[in-house]
Design a protein around this motif. Sequence first.
Motif, PDB file in Angstrom:
ATOM      1  N   ASP A 194     -18.285  -5.221  37.297  1.00  0.00           N
ATOM      2  CA  ASP A 194     -19.502  -5.842  36.802  1.00  0.00           C
ATOM      3  C   ASP A 194     -19.555  -5.798  35.272  1.00  0.00           C
ATOM      4  O   ASP A 194     -19.892  -6.791  34.622  1.00  0.00           O
ATOM      5  N   ALA A 195     -19.202  -4.647  34.690  1.00  0.00           N
ATOM      6  CA  ALA A 195     -19.206  -4.528  33.223  1.00  0.00           C
ATOM      7  C   ALA A 195     -18.193  -5.489  32.605  1.00  0.00           C
ATOM      8  O   ALA A 195     -18.477  -6.133  31.586  1.00  0.00           O
ATOM      9  N   CYS A 196     -17.008  -5.609  33.227  1.00  0.00           N
ATOM     10  CA  CYS A 196     -15.996  -6.535  32.701  1.00  0.00           C
ATOM     11  C   CYS A 196     -16.483  -7.979  32.778  1.00  0.00           C
ATOM     12  O   CYS A 196     -16.271  -8.764  31.848  1.00  0.00           O
ATOM     13  N   SER A 197     -17.123  -8.331  33.895  1.00  0.00           N
ATOM     14  CA  SER A 197     -17.599  -9.711  34.017  1.00  0.00           C
ATOM     15  C   SER A 197     -18.717  -9.996  33.023  1.00  0.00           C
ATOM     16  O   SER A 197     -18.803 -11.099  32.479  1.00  0.00           O
ATOM     17  N   VAL A 198     -19.566  -9.011  32.765  1.00  0.00           N
ATOM     18  CA  VAL A 198     -20.623  -9.206  31.773  1.00  0.00           C
ATOM     19  C   VAL A 198     -20.017  -9.383  30.385  1.00  0.00           C
ATOM     20  O   VAL A 198     -20.410 -10.261  29.616  1.00  0.00           O
ATOM     21  N   ARG A 199     -19.021  -8.561  30.060  1.00  0.00           N
ATOM     22  CA  ARG A 199     -18.349  -8.701  28.757  1.00  0.00           C
ATOM     23  C   ARG A 199     -17.672 -10.064  28.633  1.00  0.00           C
ATOM     24  O   ARG A 199     -17.716 -10.704  27.573  1.00  0.00           O
ATOM     25  N   MET A 200     -17.031 -10.509  29.726  1.00  0.00           N
ATOM     26  CA  MET A 200     -16.366 -11.807  29.701  1.00  0.00           C
ATOM     27  C   MET A 200     -17.400 -12.920  29.520  1.00  0.00           C
ATOM     28  O   MET A 200     -17.182 -13.873  28.764  1.00  0.00           O
ATOM     29  N   GLY A 201     -18.540 -12.797  30.187  1.00  0.00           N
ATOM     30  CA  GLY A 201     -19.600 -13.793  30.028  1.00  0.00           C
ATOM     31  C   GLY A 201     -20.118 -13.837  28.608  1.00  0.00           C
ATOM     32  O   GLY A 201     -20.338 -14.912  28.049  1.00  0.00           O
ATOM     33  N   VAL A 202     -20.304 -12.670  27.997  1.00  0.00           N
ATOM     34  CA  VAL A 202     -20.782 -12.615  26.614  1.00  0.00           C
ATOM     35  C   VAL A 202     -19.739 -13.223  25.684  1.00  0.00           C
ATOM     36  O   VAL A 202     -20.053 -13.982  24.766  1.00  0.00           O
ATOM     37  N   PHE A 203     -18.459 -12.907  25.951  1.00  0.00           N
ATOM     38  CA  PHE A 203     -17.380 -13.456  25.129  1.00  0.00           C
ATOM     39  C   PHE A 203     -17.356 -14.978  25.234  1.00  0.00           C
ATOM     40  O   PHE A 203     -17.260 -15.681  24.218  1.00  0.00           O
ATOM     41  N   LEU A 204     -17.447 -15.509  26.450  1.00  0.00           N
ATOM     42  CA  LEU A 204     -17.422 -16.962  26.624  1.00  0.00           C
ATOM     43  C   LEU A 204     -18.669 -17.617  26.052  1.00  0.00           C
ATOM     44  O   LEU A 204     -18.621 -18.760  25.591  1.00  0.00           O
ATOM     45  N   LYS A 205     -19.777 -16.900  26.073  1.00  0.00           N
ATOM     46  CA  LYS A 205     -21.006 -17.454  25.498  1.00  0.00           C
ATOM     47  C   LYS A 205     -20.898 -17.505  23.979  1.00  0.00           C
ATOM     48  O   LYS A 205     -21.372 -18.437  23.341  1.00  0.00           O
ATOM     49  N   ARG A 206     -20.244 -16.514  23.405  1.00  0.00           N
ATOM     50  CA  ARG A 206     -20.148 -16.423  21.957  1.00  0.00           C
ATOM     51  C   ARG A 206     -19.118 -17.390  21.376  1.00  0.00           C
ATOM     52  O   ARG A 206     -19.274 -17.882  20.269  1.00  0.00           O
ATOM     53  N   TYR A 207     -18.025 -17.649  22.114  1.00  0.00           N
ATOM     54  CA  TYR A 207     -16.930 -18.476  21.602  1.00  0.00           C
ATOM     55  C   TYR A 207     -16.749 -19.714  22.485  1.00  0.00           C
ATOM     56  O   TYR A 207     -16.100 -19.652  23.530  1.00  0.00           O
ATOM     57  N   PRO A 208     -17.289 -20.850  22.050  1.00  0.00           N
ATOM     58  CA  PRO A 208     -17.193 -22.055  22.884  1.00  0.00           C
ATOM     59  C   PRO A 208     -15.766 -22.567  23.037  1.00  0.00           C
ATOM     60  O   PRO A 208     -15.441 -23.168  24.051  1.00  0.00           O
ATOM     61  N   ILE A 209     -14.907 -22.320  22.082  1.00  0.00           N
ATOM     62  CA  ILE A 209     -13.521 -22.787  22.213  1.00  0.00           C
ATOM     63  C   ILE A 209     -12.823 -22.049  23.349  1.00  0.00           C
ATOM     64  O   ILE A 209     -11.987 -22.625  24.052  1.00  0.00           O
ATOM     65  N   ALA A 210     -13.191 -20.789  23.577  1.00  0.00           N
ATOM     66  CA  ALA A 210     -12.618 -20.037  24.698  1.00  0.00           C
ATOM     67  C   ALA A 210     -13.075 -20.660  26.012  1.00  0.00           C
ATOM     68  O   ALA A 210     -12.291 -20.721  26.973  1.00  0.00           O
ATOM     69  N   ARG A 211     -14.307 -21.126  26.090  1.00  0.00           N
ATOM     70  CA  ARG A 211     -14.784 -21.794  27.314  1.00  0.00           C
ATOM     71  C   ARG A 211     -13.954 -23.034  27.586  1.00  0.00           C
ATOM     72  O   ARG A 211     -13.612 -23.317  28.729  1.00  0.00           O
ATOM     73  N   ILE A 212     -13.630 -23.770  26.523  1.00  0.00           N
ATOM     74  CA  ILE A 212     -12.835 -24.990  26.704  1.00  0.00           C
ATOM     75  C   ILE A 212     -11.448 -24.636  27.229  1.00  0.00           C
ATOM     76  O   ILE A 212     -10.932 -25.288  28.143  1.00  0.00           O
ATOM     77  N   PHE A 213     -10.828 -23.589  26.669  1.00  0.00           N
ATOM     78  CA  PHE A 213      -9.508 -23.179  27.138  1.00  0.00           C
ATOM     79  C   PHE A 213      -9.553 -22.714  28.591  1.00  0.00           C
ATOM     80  O   PHE A 213      -8.678 -23.046  29.388  1.00  0.00           O
ATOM     81  N   VAL A 214     -10.563 -21.952  28.966  1.00  0.00           N
ATOM     82  CA  VAL A 214     -10.683 -21.479  30.349  1.00  0.00           C
ATOM     83  C   VAL A 214     -10.883 -22.661  31.282  1.00  0.00           C
ATOM     84  O   VAL A 214     -10.260 -22.742  32.348  1.00  0.00           O
ATOM     85  N   LEU A 215     -11.725 -23.597  30.901  1.00  0.00           N
ATOM     86  CA  LEU A 215     -11.948 -24.781  31.725  1.00  0.00           C
ATOM     87  C   LEU A 215     -10.663 -25.595  31.866  1.00  0.00           C
ATOM     88  O   LEU A 215     -10.317 -26.044  32.967  1.00  0.00           O
ATOM     89  N   GLY A 216      -9.953 -25.775  30.764  1.00  0.00           N
ATOM     90  CA  GLY A 216      -8.681 -26.495  30.816  1.00  0.00           C
ATOM     91  C   GLY A 216      -7.669 -25.790  31.705  1.00  0.00           C
ATOM     92  O   GLY A 216      -6.958 -26.424  32.499  1.00  0.00           O
ATOM     93  N   TYR A 217      -7.589 -24.469  31.596  1.00  0.00           N
ATOM     94  CA  TYR A 217      -6.675 -23.694  32.429  1.00  0.00           C
ATOM     95  C   TYR A 217      -7.030 -23.858  33.899  1.00  0.00           C
ATOM     96  O   TYR A 217      -6.149 -24.060  34.743  1.00  0.00           O
ATOM     97  N   MET A 218      -8.313 -23.787  34.220  1.00  0.00           N
ATOM     98  CA  MET A 218      -8.726 -23.927  35.614  1.00  0.00           C
ATOM     99  C   MET A 218      -8.402 -25.316  36.149  1.00  0.00           C
ATOM    100  O   MET A 218      -7.932 -25.465  37.287  1.00  0.00           O
ATOM    101  N   CYS A 219      -8.624 -26.339  35.334  1.00  0.00           N
ATOM    102  CA  CYS A 219      -8.297 -27.703  35.766  1.00  0.00           C
ATOM    103  C   CYS A 219      -6.801 -27.862  36.000  1.00  0.00           C
ATOM    104  O   CYS A 219      -6.374 -28.439  37.009  1.00  0.00           O
ATOM    105  N   LEU A 220      -5.990 -27.352  35.078  1.00  0.00           N
ATOM    106  CA  LEU A 220      -4.532 -27.442  35.252  1.00  0.00           C
ATOM    107  C   LEU A 220      -4.064 -26.667  36.473  1.00  0.00           C
ATOM    108  O   LEU A 220      -3.191 -27.126  37.219  1.00  0.00           O
ATOM    109  N   LEU A 221      -4.639 -25.492  36.707  1.00  0.00           N
ATOM    110  CA  LEU A 221      -4.258 -24.698  37.869  1.00  0.00           C
ATOM    111  C   LEU A 221      -4.609 -25.428  39.160  1.00  0.00           C
ATOM    112  O   LEU A 221      -3.792 -25.492  40.089  1.00  0.00           O
TER     113      LEU A 221
END
Length: 192
Positions: free
Chosen positions: A136-163
């Motif tokens: 739970d703590a890791c997922s909260v940290r990951m959520g905060v990280f993705l909220k803070r850095y929009p370019i990381a959200r784009i990379f994660v979304l792109g990775y998920m689409c490619l996968l």
Amino acid sequence: MRFLREEMTRQKTQALTRLQERDDEIEKLRRQITSKHVASSTEVELETRLRSLTENLIQKQTNIESLSTQNKSLAVQLERAQVQIEQLEGCAPRPERAPGPADGDAPRLRPPAFLAETPWDGSVARRVKRAYSTLDACSVRMGVFLKRYPIARIFVLGYMCLLHLWVMIVLFTYTPEIHGDDFHRPSSHPLP
């Protein structure tokens, strides 16, 4: 008489040329004065704008400093309150109750009641609860990280689409081996 007339005409033309030169000089001076006046008025206007912008900047910096000071003091108060809550929770176990309207955001900060460690839990239950808390703590940290850095959200979304695209390609292009009835699987151990 003729000589005097020619002399008068010559003097008259000289006076006219001097007058014309003086008029040109006066016009040049007028243009210079006008341009200086326009330049000085724009300079005055620019100075007043610069002064007002400087005052606005100083005021905003003062506001930022006061807000950051308030933020730091609130963070210190929050830490103290959390320490007191942890001390109170550690000293006296109290029965869990359903969150009410007075709790506000508190239910989101605490894990659910069934995942809180108690002294009566076994070792396996404690490990599972700790693992959940860690995830739970890791997922909260990951959520905060993705909220803070929009370019990381784009990379994660792109990775998920490619996968997903790759999995779909593999699923649609993969054909399992089909063997007829006469196929005998070679065995590594001969039967007796």
